[in-house]
Motif scaffolding. Structure first.
Motif, PDB file in Angstrom:
ATOM      1  N   GLU A 132      -6.516 -13.845 -25.472  1.00 21.05           N
ATOM      2  CA  GLU A 132      -7.237 -12.575 -25.528  1.00 21.05           C
ATOM      3  C   GLU A 132      -6.727 -11.645 -24.427  1.00 21.05           C
ATOM      4  O   GLU A 132      -6.686 -12.033 -23.257  1.00 21.05           O
ATOM      5  CB  GLU A 132      -8.737 -12.791 -25.344  1.00 21.05           C
ATOM      6  N   VAL A 133      -6.326 -10.465 -24.826  1.00 18.34           N
ATOM      7  CA  VAL A 133      -5.866  -9.445 -23.884  1.00 18.34           C
ATOM      8  C   VAL A 133      -6.808  -8.257 -23.951  1.00 18.34           C
ATOM      9  O   VAL A 133      -7.136  -7.777 -25.041  1.00 18.34           O
ATOM     10  CB  VAL A 133      -4.425  -9.000 -24.211  1.00 18.34           C
ATOM     11  N   ILE A 145     -13.900   3.293 -22.062  1.00 17.84           N
ATOM     12  CA  ILE A 145     -13.576   2.578 -23.297  1.00 17.84           C
ATOM     13  C   ILE A 145     -12.940   1.240 -22.921  1.00 17.84           C
ATOM     14  O   ILE A 145     -12.314   1.122 -21.871  1.00 17.84           O
ATOM     15  CB  ILE A 145     -12.604   3.414 -24.185  1.00 17.84           C
ATOM     16  N   SER A 146     -13.123   0.236 -23.765  1.00 18.69           N
ATOM     17  CA  SER A 146     -12.398  -1.030 -23.582  1.00 18.69           C
ATOM     18  C   SER A 146     -12.197  -1.692 -24.936  1.00 18.69           C
ATOM     19  O   SER A 146     -13.046  -1.591 -25.826  1.00 18.69           O
ATOM     20  CB  SER A 146     -13.132  -1.970 -22.623  1.00 18.69           C
ATOM     21  N   VAL A 147     -11.047  -2.348 -25.089  1.00 16.25           N
ATOM     22  CA  VAL A 147     -10.692  -2.996 -26.348  1.00 16.25           C
ATOM     23  C   VAL A 147     -10.128  -4.381 -26.069  1.00 16.25           C
ATOM     24  O   VAL A 147      -9.724  -4.700 -24.942  1.00 16.25           O
ATOM     25  CB  VAL A 147      -9.665  -2.164 -27.156  1.00 16.25           C
ATOM     26  N   LYS A 148     -10.085  -5.185 -27.138  1.00 12.62           N
ATOM     27  CA  LYS A 148      -9.560  -6.549 -27.040  1.00 12.62           C
ATOM     28  C   LYS A 148      -8.605  -6.802 -28.198  1.00 12.62           C
ATOM     29  O   LYS A 148      -8.889  -6.438 -29.338  1.00 12.62           O
ATOM     30  CB  LYS A 148     -10.718  -7.547 -27.087  1.00 12.62           C
ATOM     31  N   VAL A 149      -7.464  -7.430 -27.901  1.00 13.05           N
ATOM     32  CA  VAL A 149      -6.501  -7.831 -28.922  1.00 13.05           C
ATOM     33  C   VAL A 149      -6.052  -9.262 -28.625  1.00 13.05           C
ATOM     34  O   VAL A 149      -6.291  -9.789 -27.533  1.00 13.05           O
ATOM     35  CB  VAL A 149      -5.271  -6.893 -28.965  1.00 13.05           C
ATOM     36  N   GLU A 150      -5.402  -9.885 -29.586  1.00  8.86           N
ATOM     37  CA  GLU A 150      -4.851 -11.221 -29.369  1.00  8.86           C
ATOM     38  C   GLU A 150      -3.334 -11.141 -29.308  1.00  8.86           C
ATOM     39  O   GLU A 150      -2.701 -10.586 -30.212  1.00  8.86           O
ATOM     40  CB  GLU A 150      -5.283 -12.179 -30.488  1.00  8.86           C
ATOM     41  N   ILE A 151      -2.778 -11.690 -28.247  1.00  5.87           N
ATOM     42  CA  ILE A 151      -1.323 -11.726 -28.063  1.00  5.87           C
ATOM     43  C   ILE A 151      -0.932 -13.135 -27.649  1.00  5.87           C
ATOM     44  O   ILE A 151      -1.414 -13.645 -26.628  1.00  5.87           O
ATOM     45  CB  ILE A 151      -0.862 -10.704 -27.005  1.00  5.87           C
ATOM     46  N   ILE A 160      -6.511   3.092 -16.052  1.00  6.59           N
ATOM     47  CA  ILE A 160      -6.472   2.073 -17.087  1.00  6.59           C
ATOM     48  C   ILE A 160      -6.247   0.715 -16.430  1.00  6.59           C
ATOM     49  O   ILE A 160      -5.402   0.595 -15.528  1.00  6.59           O
ATOM     50  CB  ILE A 160      -5.330   2.318 -18.101  1.00  6.59           C
ATOM     51  N   THR A 161      -6.970  -0.292 -16.879  1.00 10.97           N
ATOM     52  CA  THR A 161      -6.746  -1.654 -16.426  1.00 10.97           C
ATOM     53  C   THR A 161      -6.414  -2.531 -17.623  1.00 10.97           C
ATOM     54  O   THR A 161      -6.892  -2.297 -18.728  1.00 10.97           O
ATOM     55  CB  THR A 161      -7.990  -2.224 -15.735  1.00 10.97           C
ATOM     56  N   THR A 162      -5.607  -3.543 -17.398  1.00 12.50           N
ATOM     57  CA  THR A 162      -5.323  -4.516 -18.445  1.00 12.50           C
ATOM     58  C   THR A 162      -4.920  -5.838 -17.796  1.00 12.50           C
ATOM     59  O   THR A 162      -4.334  -5.851 -16.707  1.00 12.50           O
ATOM     60  CB  THR A 162      -4.227  -4.033 -19.410  1.00 12.50           C
ATOM     61  N   ASP A 163      -5.265  -6.930 -18.468  1.00 12.87           N
ATOM     62  CA  ASP A 163      -4.865  -8.244 -17.982  1.00 12.87           C
ATOM     63  C   ASP A 163      -3.628  -8.765 -18.704  1.00 12.87           C
ATOM     64  O   ASP A 163      -3.271  -9.936 -18.582  1.00 12.87           O
ATOM     65  CB  ASP A 163      -6.020  -9.244 -18.101  1.00 12.87           C
ATOM     66  N   VAL A 164      -2.952  -7.904 -19.450  1.00  9.02           N
ATOM     67  CA  VAL A 164      -1.753  -8.324 -20.171  1.00  9.02           C
ATOM     68  C   VAL A 164      -0.646  -8.735 -19.200  1.00  9.02           C
ATOM     69  O   VAL A 164      -0.534  -8.192 -18.095  1.00  9.02           O
ATOM     70  CB  VAL A 164      -1.249  -7.190 -21.106  1.00  9.02           C
ATOM     71  N   ASN A 165       0.145  -9.691 -19.620  1.00 11.47           N
ATOM     72  CA  ASN A 165       1.333 -10.103 -18.874  1.00 11.47           C
ATOM     73  C   ASN A 165       2.527  -9.413 -19.522  1.00 11.47           C
ATOM     74  O   ASN A 165       2.920  -9.752 -20.636  1.00 11.47           O
ATOM     75  CB  ASN A 165       1.480 -11.628 -18.941  1.00 11.47           C
ATOM     76  N   ILE A 166       3.079  -8.402 -18.836  1.00 14.01           N
ATOM     77  CA  ILE A 166       4.132  -7.570 -19.426  1.00 14.01           C
ATOM     78  C   ILE A 166       5.155  -7.168 -18.377  1.00 14.01           C
ATOM     79  O   ILE A 166       4.810  -6.998 -17.189  1.00 14.01           O
ATOM     80  CB  ILE A 166       3.509  -6.305 -20.092  1.00 14.01           C
ATOM     81  N   ASP A 167       6.375  -7.030 -18.789  1.00  7.85           N
ATOM     82  CA  ASP A 167       7.437  -6.530 -17.922  1.00  7.85           C
ATOM     83  C   ASP A 167       7.077  -5.149 -17.386  1.00  7.85           C
ATOM     84  O   ASP A 167       6.625  -4.286 -18.137  1.00  7.85           O
ATOM     85  CB  ASP A 167       8.749  -6.459 -18.716  1.00  7.85           C
ATOM     86  N   LYS A 168       7.281  -4.939 -16.075  1.00  9.88           N
ATOM     87  CA  LYS A 168       6.881  -3.673 -15.455  1.00  9.88           C
ATOM     88  C   LYS A 168       7.593  -2.480 -16.069  1.00  9.88           C
ATOM     89  O   LYS A 168       6.987  -1.422 -16.291  1.00  9.88           O
ATOM     90  CB  LYS A 168       7.147  -3.711 -13.948  1.00  9.88           C
ATOM     91  N   ALA A 214      -4.408 -12.477 -18.325  1.00  6.17           N
ATOM     92  CA  ALA A 214      -4.658 -12.983 -19.681  1.00  6.17           C
ATOM     93  C   ALA A 214      -3.783 -14.193 -19.980  1.00  6.17           C
ATOM     94  O   ALA A 214      -4.073 -14.973 -20.888  1.00  6.17           O
ATOM     95  CB  ALA A 214      -4.410 -11.887 -20.713  1.00  6.17           C
ATOM     96  N   GLU A 215      -2.695 -14.328 -19.234  1.00 11.08           N
ATOM     97  CA  GLU A 215      -1.771 -15.461 -19.349  1.00 11.08           C
ATOM     98  C   GLU A 215      -1.116 -15.573 -20.722  1.00 11.08           C
ATOM     99  O   GLU A 215      -0.759 -16.671 -21.164  1.00 11.08           O
ATOM    100  CB  GLU A 215      -2.484 -16.770 -18.982  1.00 11.08           C
ATOM    101  N   ASN A 216      -0.949 -14.448 -21.385  1.00 16.27           N
ATOM    102  CA  ASN A 216      -0.166 -14.446 -22.625  1.00 16.27           C
ATOM    103  C   ASN A 216       1.309 -14.631 -22.285  1.00 16.27           C
ATOM    104  O   ASN A 216       1.724 -14.342 -21.145  1.00 16.27           O
ATOM    105  CB  ASN A 216      -0.361 -13.120 -23.366  1.00 16.27           C
ATOM    106  N   PRO A 217       2.111 -15.127 -23.227  1.00 15.53           N
ATOM    107  CA  PRO A 217       3.558 -15.194 -22.965  1.00 15.53           C
ATOM    108  C   PRO A 217       4.066 -13.807 -22.562  1.00 15.53           C
ATOM    109  O   PRO A 217       3.748 -12.816 -23.221  1.00 15.53           O
ATOM    110  CB  PRO A 217       4.135 -15.634 -24.314  1.00 15.53           C
TER     111      PRO A 217
END
Length: 406
Positions: free
Chosen positions: A170-171, A160-166, A194-202, A240-243
């Motif tokens: 695009e994340v 499965i794969s999904v896309k959202v905007e943050i 699971i893989t994600t390109d989100v920029n998030i605190d570990k 994804a280079e989101n804030p």
């Protein structure tokens, strides 16, 4: 949130591949996943005291190292109960891939699935890694090959794969899983990546996976067995280079809901592919005094062999459901409970305030003939609820597991 193509390689910077190297008789049996950028790791591991060598390898990375770059998975051999040699083989898998990538071996995760207690044919795996790694890419077909290569008794891929905007970016979140038998709450015989390109605190990333696991992978069951190799591992590379998400704000909620959706989909897919299963069963318990009570009743219903066989036989034997709830250990008054079976938009009342009601057996049979069935038990004790997923128990399950090594 939008469902998109790509599966495990939908997020930016991830590449994958899978191929047959001879661990199984015919199907693909080696998968590789790599990231162009270092990843944060979130993970949950089996609660079984007997842990396979790859679980121990990955757990050490999770506890003591900061970033990862890739994953290698074999199917056909669990590398479990294999002693010191098994640990060395897991390390060899990581070392082989790390050397080719020019990274530290502790940046490479390892997973294995298959028969327990058989020595690893490590030479085949080393050769396979050397051949497959140069072939990995971000083509959709490569993601498909990786998802195929982690299957054992699975009859279908789970991806499965999904896309959202943050933050205007695009994340993507992608996932693949395997699992069909030896599935039980508190991690099952399953691997989920699971893989994600989100920029998030570990820390937030890890906390979110732990919380989601409680309501997804830990609420599924096929046969009541918890394996030695189970793990869920999520990788976030920030491309994804989101804030950066540093707190539980609106951006976090958007990510969390999408992350939950992916893991819930994979967990449900495992149950739908349960060995020999013909029915997908959802159990809902409402009105419990606590969340733990609600979960205990759900798990007890779904793991009851008598409930599972009644569903297989399409028999509205509601007493088996009430019985399973009664021995769950949850605190509730049976005289307050009400039970329904539901499917295909139809609903039938079976008991009310602890007493049986007259119901149409033909309607009940019609409901239970569907492939997806919901059991709703209202305890009427409090405000807590829980949902879990399981399947029926068929003749085919015995056949598959009786012949597993043959």
């Amino acid at each position: 949130m939008n469902i998109v193509e790509g599966g495990i390689i939908a997020p930016k910077g991830f590449k994958a591949g899978g191929k047959f190297i001879g661990l199984k008789k015919a199907r693909k049996d080696l998968a590789i996943l790599v990231s162009d950028a270092p990843c944060s790791l979130a993970a949950v591991f089996t609660t079984n005291k007997v842990k396979a060598a790859p679980v121990l390898w990955n757990h050490d990375i999770y506890k003591n190292y900061s970033t990862i770059r890739g994953l290698v998975v074999n199917s056909g051999n669990a590398n479990s109960c294999t002693g010191k040699k098994g640990a060395e083989d897991a390390q060899t898998m990581a070392q082989t891939m790390a050397k080719l990538m020019n990274v530290n071996e502790k940046e490479i995760l390892v997973a294995s699935t298959g028969v327990i207690g058989i020595p690893m044919p490590i030479e085949k795996i080393v050769k396979g890694i050397r051949e497959l790694l140069p072939e990995v890419d971000n083509d959709i077909l490569s993601g498909v090959h990786a998802a195929e290569a982690i299957m054992t008794t699975d009859t279908m891929m789970k991806t499965i794969s999904v896309k959202v905007e943050i933050g205007g970016k695009e994340v993507h979140i992608g996932g693949m899983a395997k699992g069909s038998g030896m599935i039980h709450p508190n991690m099952a015989t399953m691997l989920s990546f699971i893989t994600t390109d989100v920029n998030i605190d570990k820390g937030l990333f890890r906390d979110s996976l732990k919380e989601i696991t409680q309501d997804t992978y830990n609420m599924i069951t096929v046969d009541g067995d918890t394996s030695t190799n189970d793990m869920v591992m999520a990788m976030a590379n920030g491309m994804a280079e989101n804030p950066k998400i540093n707190e539980k704000n609106q951006d976090y909620e958007v990510f969390y809901e999408a992350f939950l959706y992916v893991n819930k989909y994979l967990a449900q897919s495992i149950v739908k592919d349960g060995e020999g299963a013909s029915k997908f069963i959802e159990a809902n318990v409402t009105g419990a005094k606590s969340k733990d009570d609600a979960k205990a009743v759900v798990k007890s219903i779904l793991t009851s062999n008598l409930v599972k066989t009644a569903m297989f036989g399409e028999d509205a034997n509601w007493g088996r459901v009430i019985c399973a709830a009664g021995y769950s250990g949850a605190d509730f008054d049976p005289d307050k409970s009400t039970l329904y079976f539901m499917s295909g938009g139809e609903k039938i009342l079976l008991t009310e305030k602890g007493l049986p009601v007259d119901f149409d057996e033909n309607k009940a049979f019609h409901i239970l003939k569907n492939n997806e069935i919901q059991i709703l038990l209202e305890l009427n004790e409090g405000e807590y609820s829980a949902t879990g997923w399981g399947c029926d128990l068929s003749y085919e399950y015995v056949k598959i597991n009786g012949e597993y090594r043959s």
